[in-house]
Scaffold this active site. Sequence first.
Site, PDB file in Angstrom:
ATOM      1  N   THR A 170      68.220  68.043  74.059  1.00 50.49           N
ATOM      2  CA  THR A 170      68.535  67.454  72.745  1.00 50.49           C
ATOM      3  C   THR A 170      69.997  66.997  72.701  1.00 50.49           C
ATOM      4  O   THR A 170      70.730  67.129  73.681  1.00 50.49           O
ATOM      5  CB  THR A 170      68.321  68.505  71.634  1.00 50.49           C
ATOM      6  OG1 THR A 170      69.344  69.503  71.764  1.00 50.49           O
ATOM      7  CG2 THR A 170      66.953  69.149  71.728  1.00 50.49           C
ATOM      8  N   HIS A 219      72.242  68.394  71.027  1.00 44.79           N
ATOM      9  CA  HIS A 219      73.084  69.557  70.704  1.00 44.79           C
ATOM     10  C   HIS A 219      74.334  69.590  71.588  1.00 44.79           C
ATOM     11  O   HIS A 219      75.434  69.881  71.130  1.00 44.79           O
ATOM     12  CB  HIS A 219      72.259  70.834  70.880  1.00 44.79           C
ATOM     13  CG  HIS A 219      72.864  72.032  70.238  1.00 44.79           C
ATOM     14  ND1 HIS A 219      72.956  72.182  68.884  1.00 44.79           N
ATOM     15  CD2 HIS A 219      73.419  73.150  70.776  1.00 44.79           C
ATOM     16  CE1 HIS A 219      73.531  73.329  68.601  1.00 44.79           C
ATOM     17  NE2 HIS A 219      73.839  73.938  69.735  1.00 44.79           N
ATOM     18  N   ALA A 251      81.032  77.773  72.840  1.00 43.26           N
ATOM     19  CA  ALA A 251      82.147  76.825  72.955  1.00 43.26           C
ATOM     20  C   ALA A 251      82.562  76.265  71.590  1.00 43.26           C
ATOM     21  O   ALA A 251      83.726  75.921  71.386  1.00 43.26           O
ATOM     22  CB  ALA A 251      81.766  75.686  73.897  1.00 43.26           C
ATOM     23  N   GLU A 267      82.998  77.833  68.957  1.00 43.46           N
ATOM     24  CA  GLU A 267      83.920  78.769  68.293  1.00 43.46           C
ATOM     25  C   GLU A 267      85.286  78.841  68.991  1.00 43.46           C
ATOM     26  O   GLU A 267      86.187  79.541  68.500  1.00 43.46           O
ATOM     27  CB  GLU A 267      83.300  80.170  68.249  1.00 43.46           C
ATOM     28  CG  GLU A 267      82.217  80.349  67.194  1.00 43.46           C
ATOM     29  CD  GLU A 267      80.894  79.697  67.537  1.00 43.46           C
ATOM     30  OE1 GLU A 267      80.520  79.680  68.731  1.00 43.46           O
ATOM     31  OE2 GLU A 267      80.221  79.169  66.619  1.00 43.46           O
TER      32      GLU A 267
HETATM   33  N1  INI Z   1      77.497  76.951  73.451  1.00 41.15           N
HETATM   34  C1  INI Z   1      78.075  76.870  74.660  1.00 41.15           C
HETATM   35  O1  INI Z   1      79.156  77.446  74.876  1.00 41.15           O
HETATM   36  N2  INI Z   1      77.481  76.156  75.652  1.00 41.15           N
HETATM   37  C2  INI Z   1      76.304  75.499  75.459  1.00 41.15           C
HETATM   38  O2  INI Z   1      75.797  74.875  76.427  1.00 41.15           O
HETATM   39  C3  INI Z   1      75.690  75.572  74.187  1.00 41.15           C
HETATM   40  N3  INI Z   1      74.437  74.898  73.948  1.00 41.15           N
HETATM   41  O3  INI Z   1      73.998  74.111  74.796  1.00 41.15           O
HETATM   42  O4  INI Z   1      73.808  75.089  72.915  1.00 41.15           O
HETATM   43  C4  INI Z   1      76.329  76.333  73.170  1.00 41.15           C
HETATM   44  N4  INI Z   1      75.790  76.458  71.933  1.00 41.15           N
HETATM   45  C5  INI Z   1      76.237  77.441  70.972  1.00 41.15           C
HETATM   46  C6  INI Z   1      77.426  76.973  70.152  1.00 41.15           C
HETATM   47  O5  INI Z   1      78.600  76.914  70.939  1.00 41.15           O
HETATM   48  C7  INI Z   1      77.725  77.931  68.983  1.00 41.15           C
HETATM   49  O6  INI Z   1      78.036  79.204  69.471  1.00 41.15           O
HETATM   50  C8  INI Z   1      76.541  78.070  67.987  1.00 41.15           C
HETATM   51  O7  INI Z   1      76.087  76.800  67.578  1.00 41.15           O
HETATM   52  C9  INI Z   1      77.008  78.866  66.738  1.00 41.15           C
HETATM   53  O8  INI Z   1      78.031  78.181  66.039  1.00 41.15           O
END
Ligand code: INI
Length: 155
Positions: free
Chosen positions: A86, A88, A56, A58
């Site tokens: 977390t 995040h 999400a 990106e």
């Molecule tokens: N990306 C998601 O689309 N949904 C999530 O729940 C998620 N979690 O929880 O970590 C998630 N993380 C990845 C993030 O979107 C990026 O792709 C990554 O950090 C690289 O930039």
Amino acid sequence: MHVIEGAFATPRGRIAIVASRFNGHIVDALVEGARDVLVRHGVSDEAIDLVRVPGAFELAPVAEKLASRGSHAAVIALGCVIRGATTHFEHVAGAAAAGIAAAARAAGCPVIFGVLTTENIEQAIERAGTKHGNRGADAALAAIEMIDLYAKLHA
Ligand code: INI
């Protein structure tokens, strides 16, 4: 009173869907819901471009790039962020929402926010084609309405 609003008319031009791979089972159901609504409103399947991104986080930069090209009548961003142990979640969900809102303001076409942000996987499943509907389908409806509204406001 003169009300200006978008109709659910068949949109002309191409529609872009930007969808994340993270939580892919859920996001695939959102994509299918969006595609179903678009096709049932007269959009040819050939006129739908599906762009995949890792997560999400990106979605916004790619939605902004697509919207600024002027090649699409609307861009629909679809993803699913599920709260974990977390902080995040807050960062990813916040960046997606703020980024897509910024892309929508900057773009000449509608950019639609179809990202689920849920406490758990059950809430996500409920909004991806089960008891609380399908947010991808809702996002596609919003896109159709907004395309028509933009046309009216630009006319
Ligand atoms: N990306 C998601 O689309 N949904 C999530 O729940 C998620 N979690 O929880 O970590 C998630 N993380 C990845 C993030 O979107 C990026 O792709 C990554 O950090 C690289 O930039």
